[in-house]
Scaffold this active site. Structure first.
Site, PDB file in Angstrom:
ATOM      1  N   HIS A   1       0.834  -1.206   0.000  1.00  0.00           N
ATOM      2  CA  HIS A   1       0.000   0.000   0.000  1.00  0.00           C
ATOM      3  C   HIS A   1       0.870   1.258   0.000  1.00  0.00           C
ATOM      4  O   HIS A   1       0.693   2.150  -0.841  1.00  0.00           O
ATOM      5  CB  HIS A   1      -0.918  -0.007   1.221  1.00  0.00           C
ATOM      6  CG  HIS A   1      -1.877   1.131   1.264  1.00  0.00           C
ATOM      7  ND1 HIS A   1      -3.147   1.048   0.746  1.00  0.00           N
ATOM      8  CD2 HIS A   1      -1.759   2.401   1.739  1.00  0.00           C
ATOM      9  CE1 HIS A   1      -3.768   2.211   0.902  1.00  0.00           C
ATOM     10  NE2 HIS A   1      -2.944   3.050   1.505  1.00  0.00           N
ATOM     11  N   GLU A   2       1.803   1.305   0.926  1.00  0.00           N
ATOM     12  CA  GLU A   2       2.662   2.494   1.025  1.00  0.00           C
ATOM     13  C   GLU A   2       3.635   2.584  -0.144  1.00  0.00           C
ATOM     14  O   GLU A   2       4.009   3.682  -0.559  1.00  0.00           O
ATOM     15  CB  GLU A   2       3.419   2.488   2.357  1.00  0.00           C
ATOM     16  CG  GLU A   2       2.526   2.458   3.596  1.00  0.00           C
ATOM     17  CD  GLU A   2       1.520   3.607   3.627  1.00  0.00           C
ATOM     18  OE1 GLU A   2       1.767   4.657   3.001  1.00  0.00           O
ATOM     19  OE2 GLU A   2       0.462   3.452   4.278  1.00  0.00           O
TER      20      GLU A   2
ATOM     21  N   HIS B   1       1.943   4.574  -2.892  1.00  0.00           N
ATOM     22  CA  HIS B   1       2.044   6.023  -2.667  1.00  0.00           C
ATOM     23  C   HIS B   1       3.450   6.518  -2.958  1.00  0.00           C
ATOM     24  O   HIS B   1       3.644   7.543  -3.621  1.00  0.00           O
ATOM     25  CB  HIS B   1       1.698   6.351  -1.204  1.00  0.00           C
ATOM     26  CG  HIS B   1       0.263   6.146  -0.838  1.00  0.00           C
ATOM     27  ND1 HIS B   1      -0.785   6.627  -1.604  1.00  0.00           N
ATOM     28  CD2 HIS B   1      -0.309   5.521   0.227  1.00  0.00           C
ATOM     29  CE1 HIS B   1      -1.928   6.311  -1.023  1.00  0.00           C
ATOM     30  NE2 HIS B   1      -1.675   5.630   0.078  1.00  0.00           N
TER      31      HIS B   1
END
Length: 356
Positions: free
Chosen positions: A19-20, A23
């Site tokens: 997820h990170e 980003h």
């Protein structure tokens, strides 16, 4: 217990990392500086600074975060950092940076399913008749246990799902059904009847059936790389759709809120899957990754979906959402998430005591 804790850390670590990473990579691609890439919250345990980014593992393993330059719209920024500021990028770039987190969770699911299909193929339930219910169209037509359905109204049937789909789409119209009994091919005419059955969410639905159950005959179907690629996207879409539908049914009151679970339930399930084998645990990660993606796209402030909503409003209105509105929305979002966390912890603890 130790297996559950270890499996929970592995599962959560993989989900948060991807997820990170989404980003982070898209932020860097868009020219945004990243100050911190953290797995976990709270105090920094270990890490290494490369360039301007502090890559770290933090003390509370219940999430993670990417801190970007100029992430807070009203923060003071060194003029030299303005070219690398998130806030100073176009609204389109901000949208794709925020959306990249949950999108990478979907990518993770696709990659896992692709690997599973390449290595293990898929298992297909064959259209072989098992139990035949008394007084049903199947019994009246002369079908017997062990018959293999091969054609329905000129449509070749290779799986149980294809057969069930053909019967359902008949809407009660008479069907010409060809089957094999041993080496002999036979044809019968069957008129499906309606019955009320429970769907996945426990709702009563009307279905067309002929009154047979599967014999449980399955075979493994190997896949080429191309087939595995297509099927991995199809499986990710299918589970994503069911996840969205589950949330809708939850809001409507069809699905009980008692089904919601938090970290304790995830740890228990992760432990169970780990004990079943690595393949089960990996599949479980894919399911959770899709759930995490869908939940993050919800338009709740403090979640990625809430940020996306503000950016979409900005794109339409041509100016950022009022600061006071953002602050109130963020506070409301935090309040809602805190209530949800308390509720799922309550559910988790209630399950423990109910099974003890």
């Amino acid at each position: 217990m130790s297996t559950s804790i270890f499996a929970f850390i592995i599962v959560l670590g993989v989900l948060v990392f991807f997820h990170e990473l989404g980003h982070f990579l898209v932020a860097r691609l868009c020219g945004v500086g990243v100050e911190v890439f953290s797995l976990g919250f709270g105090p920094r345990l270990v890490g290494k600074t490369v360039g301007r980014t502090d890559y770290r593992i933090s003390g509370i393993p219940l999430g993670g975060f990417v801190k970007m330059v100029g992430e807070e719209p009203d923060a003071d920024i060194d003029p030299a950092d303005i070219p690398f500021s998130f806030t100073h990028k176009s609204v389109f770039k901000r949208i794709i940076i925020v959306a990249a987190g949950p999108m990478f969770n979907l990518v993770l699911a696709v990659l896992i399913f692709f690997g599973i299909f390449v290595i293990s193929g898929s298992y297909v339930l064959e259209p072989v008749v098992g139990v035949i219910n008394t007084g049903t169209p199947a019994q009246a037509s002369g079908l017997r246990e062990g018959d293999r359905i091969t054609v329905i109204d000129g449509r070749a049937i290779a799986t149980w799902d294809e057969m069930a789909d053909a019967i359902m789409k008949s809407e009660g119209r008479e069907l010409t059904m060809t089957f094999k009994r041993g080496e002999e091919a036979r044809t019968v005419r069957v008129i499906p009847q309606t019955t009320v059955m429970k769907n996945l969410f426990g709702e009563d639905t009307e279905r067309y059936v002929i009154g047979i159950a599967s014999a449980g005959v399955v075979h493994r179907k190997d896949m080429t790389l191309g087939q595995a690629f297509v099927e991995s996207f199809a499986k990710t879409y299918e589970i994503s759709y069911l996840t969205v539908l589950s949330i809708v049914k939850l809001i409507q009151g069809v699905v009980s809120t008692k089904t919601l679970g938090g970290p304790i339930m995830i740890a228990q399930m992760a432990g169970e899957q780990a004990r079943e084998g690595a393949a089960n645990l990996v599949f479980f990660i894919a399911l959770l990754s899709i759930n995490l993606a869908v939940l993050n796209f919800l338009p709740i402030p403090v979640l990625d979906g809430g940020h996306l909503l503000f950016f979409l409003i900005e794109a339409v209105m041509g100016k950022p959402v009022n600061r006071r509105v953002r602050e109130v929305a963020q506070q409301a979002g935090i309040f809602v998430l805190l209530l949800l966390m308390i509720f799922v912890f309550y559910n988790d603890i209630s399950r423990i005591f109910s099974t003890s």
